[in-house]
Design a protein around this motif. Structure first.
Motif, PDB file in Angstrom:
ATOM      1  N   CYS A   1       0.799  -1.238   0.097  1.00  0.00           N
ATOM      2  CA  CYS A   1      -0.101   0.007   0.060  1.00  0.00           C
ATOM      3  C   CYS A   1       0.925   1.288   0.019  1.00  0.00           C
ATOM      4  N   GLY A   2       2.105   1.164   0.583  1.00  0.00           N
ATOM      5  CA  GLY A   2       3.024   2.163   0.479  1.00  0.00           C
ATOM      6  C   GLY A   2       2.745   3.446   1.488  1.00  0.00           C
ATOM      7  N   PHE A   3       1.950   3.167   2.435  1.00  0.00           N
ATOM      8  CA  PHE A   3       1.391   3.910   3.269  1.00  0.00           C
ATOM      9  C   PHE A   3       1.778   3.856   4.785  1.00  0.00           C
TER      10      PHE A   3
ATOM     11  N   GLN B   1      -7.199  -2.895   3.158  1.00  0.00           N
ATOM     12  CA  GLN B   1      -7.873  -2.172   2.531  1.00  0.00           C
ATOM     13  C   GLN B   1      -7.487  -0.622   2.418  1.00  0.00           C
ATOM     14  N   GLN B   2      -7.009  -0.189   1.375  1.00  0.00           N
ATOM     15  CA  GLN B   2      -6.529   1.240   1.321  1.00  0.00           C
ATOM     16  C   GLN B   2      -7.788   1.970   0.385  1.00  0.00           C
ATOM     17  N   GLU B   3      -8.081   3.171   1.020  1.00  0.00           N
ATOM     18  CA  GLU B   3      -8.940   4.115   0.319  1.00  0.00           C
ATOM     19  C   GLU B   3      -8.444   5.425   0.057  1.00  0.00           C
ATOM     20  N   ALA B   4      -8.718   6.065  -0.783  1.00  0.00           N
ATOM     21  CA  ALA B   4      -8.309   7.544  -1.011  1.00  0.00           C
ATOM     22  C   ALA B   4      -9.845   8.266  -1.134  1.00  0.00           C
ATOM     23  N   THR B   5      -9.970   9.330  -0.432  1.00  0.00           N
ATOM     24  CA  THR B   5     -11.059  10.237  -0.534  1.00  0.00           C
ATOM     25  C   THR B   5     -10.494  11.861  -0.759  1.00  0.00           C
ATOM     26  N   VAL B   6     -11.408  12.268  -1.581  1.00  0.00           N
ATOM     27  CA  VAL B   6     -10.930  13.586  -2.105  1.00  0.00           C
ATOM     28  C   VAL B   6     -11.806  14.858  -1.242  1.00  0.00           C
ATOM     29  N   GLY B   7     -11.178  15.660  -0.616  1.00  0.00           N
ATOM     30  CA  GLY B   7     -11.934  16.695   0.161  1.00  0.00           C
ATOM     31  C   GLY B   7     -11.290  17.975  -0.340  1.00  0.00           C
ATOM     32  N   PRO B   8     -11.648  18.998   0.522  1.00  0.00           N
ATOM     33  CA  PRO B   8     -11.209  20.444   0.396  1.00  0.00           C
ATOM     34  C   PRO B   8      -9.672  20.399   0.409  1.00  0.00           C
TER      35      PRO B   8
ATOM     36  N   ARG C   1      -5.598   9.737   2.078  1.00  0.00           N
ATOM     37  CA  ARG C   1      -5.558   8.443   2.330  1.00  0.00           C
ATOM     38  C   ARG C   1      -6.027   7.869   3.513  1.00  0.00           C
ATOM     39  N   HIS C   2      -6.493   6.585   3.313  1.00  0.00           N
ATOM     40  CA  HIS C   2      -6.772   5.990   4.500  1.00  0.00           C
ATOM     41  C   HIS C   2      -6.525   4.562   4.676  1.00  0.00           C
ATOM     42  N   LEU C   3      -6.237   3.859   5.443  1.00  0.00           N
ATOM     43  CA  LEU C   3      -5.629   2.596   5.603  1.00  0.00           C
ATOM     44  C   LEU C   3      -6.545   1.803   6.625  1.00  0.00           C
ATOM     45  N   THR C   4      -7.174   0.798   6.231  1.00  0.00           N
ATOM     46  CA  THR C   4      -7.821  -0.296   7.311  1.00  0.00           C
ATOM     47  C   THR C   4      -7.213  -1.862   7.051  1.00  0.00           C
ATOM     48  N   VAL C   5      -7.014  -2.034   8.291  1.00  0.00           N
ATOM     49  CA  VAL C   5      -6.482  -3.581   8.482  1.00  0.00           C
ATOM     50  C   VAL C   5      -7.253  -4.430   9.286  1.00  0.00           C
ATOM     51  N   LEU C   6      -7.965  -5.575   8.923  1.00  0.00           N
ATOM     52  CA  LEU C   6      -8.542  -6.237   9.885  1.00  0.00           C
ATOM     53  C   LEU C   6      -7.813  -7.492  10.135  1.00  0.00           C
TER      54      LEU C   6
ATOM     55  N   THR D   1      -5.628   3.823   9.884  1.00  0.00           N
ATOM     56  CA  THR D   1      -4.516   4.692   9.727  1.00  0.00           C
ATOM     57  C   THR D   1      -5.004   5.867   8.758  1.00  0.00           C
ATOM     58  N   ASP D   2      -4.850   7.266   9.261  1.00  0.00           N
ATOM     59  CA  ASP D   2      -5.411   8.310   8.543  1.00  0.00           C
ATOM     60  C   ASP D   2      -4.124   9.242   8.167  1.00  0.00           C
ATOM     61  N   GLU D   3      -3.587   9.904   7.199  1.00  0.00           N
ATOM     62  CA  GLU D   3      -2.865  10.945   7.066  1.00  0.00           C
ATOM     63  C   GLU D   3      -3.629  12.239   7.477  1.00  0.00           C
ATOM     64  N   ASN D   4      -2.656  12.930   7.931  1.00  0.00           N
ATOM     65  CA  ASN D   4      -3.031  14.401   8.578  1.00  0.00           C
ATOM     66  C   ASN D   4      -1.995  15.071   8.505  1.00  0.00           C
ATOM     67  N   SER D   5      -2.245  16.605   9.146  1.00  0.00           N
ATOM     68  CA  SER D   5      -1.170  17.680   9.059  1.00  0.00           C
ATOM     69  C   SER D   5      -1.132  18.157  10.422  1.00  0.00           C
ATOM     70  N   ASP D   6      -0.120  18.898  10.972  1.00  0.00           N
ATOM     71  CA  ASP D   6      -0.218  19.497  12.185  1.00  0.00           C
ATOM     72  C   ASP D   6      -0.519  20.956  12.128  1.00  0.00           C
ATOM     73  N   GLU D   7      -0.314  21.643  12.941  1.00  0.00           N
ATOM     74  CA  GLU D   7      -0.511  23.328  12.984  1.00  0.00           C
ATOM     75  C   GLU D   7       0.300  24.073  11.920  1.00  0.00           C
ATOM     76  N   HIS D   8       1.546  23.365  11.695  1.00  0.00           N
ATOM     77  CA  HIS D   8       2.548  23.909  10.725  1.00  0.00           C
ATOM     78  C   HIS D   8       2.375  23.063   9.352  1.00  0.00           C
ATOM     79  N   ASP D   9       1.242  22.543   9.174  1.00  0.00           N
ATOM     80  CA  ASP D   9       1.108  21.822   7.979  1.00  0.00           C
ATOM     81  C   ASP D   9       2.156  20.725   7.714  1.00  0.00           C
ATOM     82  N   ARG D  10       2.779  20.499   8.574  1.00  0.00           N
ATOM     83  CA  ARG D  10       3.609  19.087   8.193  1.00  0.00           C
ATOM     84  C   ARG D  10       2.958  17.919   8.162  1.00  0.00           C
ATOM     85  N   PRO D  11       3.522  16.758   7.736  1.00  0.00           N
ATOM     86  CA  PRO D  11       2.578  15.615   7.426  1.00  0.00           C
ATOM     87  C   PRO D  11       2.463  14.777   8.968  1.00  0.00           C
TER      88      PRO D  11
END
Length: 197
Positions: free
Chosen positions: A20-22, A46-53, A58-63, A75-85
């Motif tokens: 998945c490379g995630f 399962q890896q999913e990608a959603t498009v938002g503002p 990307r979102h990864l689910t492992v059962l 697992t979700d990707e996000n960013s902090d207050e300094h826009d760092r991943p």
């Protein structure tokens, strides 16, 4: 830093997570920590990608299924207050006796020819419920009289649905869809047996 033992995960699961490379090391470590030394019966990734503002998220689910419980890792990707991943992972352990509905839905083309080459499974859903979250679906009540302008209020339905995974041969490949079906049917049997215990 406390870490799990990612090397204890089966090779097939580690490979699927890595493919998945995630954040594969982070995801593997999170799953391994939740699993401990308990042997696996089966797994699903399962890896999913959603498009938002914010762009593509990307979102990864492992059962991970064991003899006694289902481990769910998100697992979700996000960013902090300094826009760092950053990445956020959450693991949940659900005893099989606590599981509610395990629903498998399949959509087929040309159902009249099921079993023939032109009838294919085009989508598959696995929905799991263990009463952790409920969703309230509210819709306005409609009157059968087309001339009626009165407010008839709303109808609501409480829906318990903790997780739904959707796969299709076009998006995920036939092998992954087949794996989802096998995982779901195995989980259905194990949940039924745990409920009797």
């Amino acid at each position: 830093m406390i870490t799990g033992s990612a090397h204890t995960l089966p090779t097939a699961l580690r490979t699927q997570i890595a493919d998945c490379g995630f954040f594969p090391q982070f995801v593997s470590d999170s799953v391994s920590m939740a699993l401990g030394d308990e042997p696996l019966v089966d797994h699903l990734v399962q890896q999913e990608a959603t498009v938002g503002p914010e762009g593509i998220i990307r979102h990864l689910t492992v059962l991970v299924l064991t003899a006694a419980r289902l481990v769910v890792a998100h697992t979700d990707e996000n960013s902090d207050e300094h826009d760092r991943p950053t990445a956020v992972t959450t693991t949940e352990s659900v005893p099989l006796w606590r599981m509610g509905a395990v629903s498998l839905s399949r959509v087929v083309s040309h159902p009249e020819d099921y079993g023939e080459a032109n009838s294919q499974v085009v989508e598959t859903w696995l929905s799991l419920s263990w009463d952790t979250m409920h969703r309230l679906e509210v819709v306005p009540v409609h009157c059968v009289d087309p001339e009626c302008r009165a407010d008839h209020g709303f109808n609501g339905e409480m829906v318990s649905e903790d997780i739904t995974l959707r796969m299709s041969p076009a998006a995920d490949g036939q092998a992954n869809v087949d794996h989802l079906v096998n995982f779901a049917t195995r989980l259905q049997r194990m949940v039924a047996a745990a409920g009797r215990g």
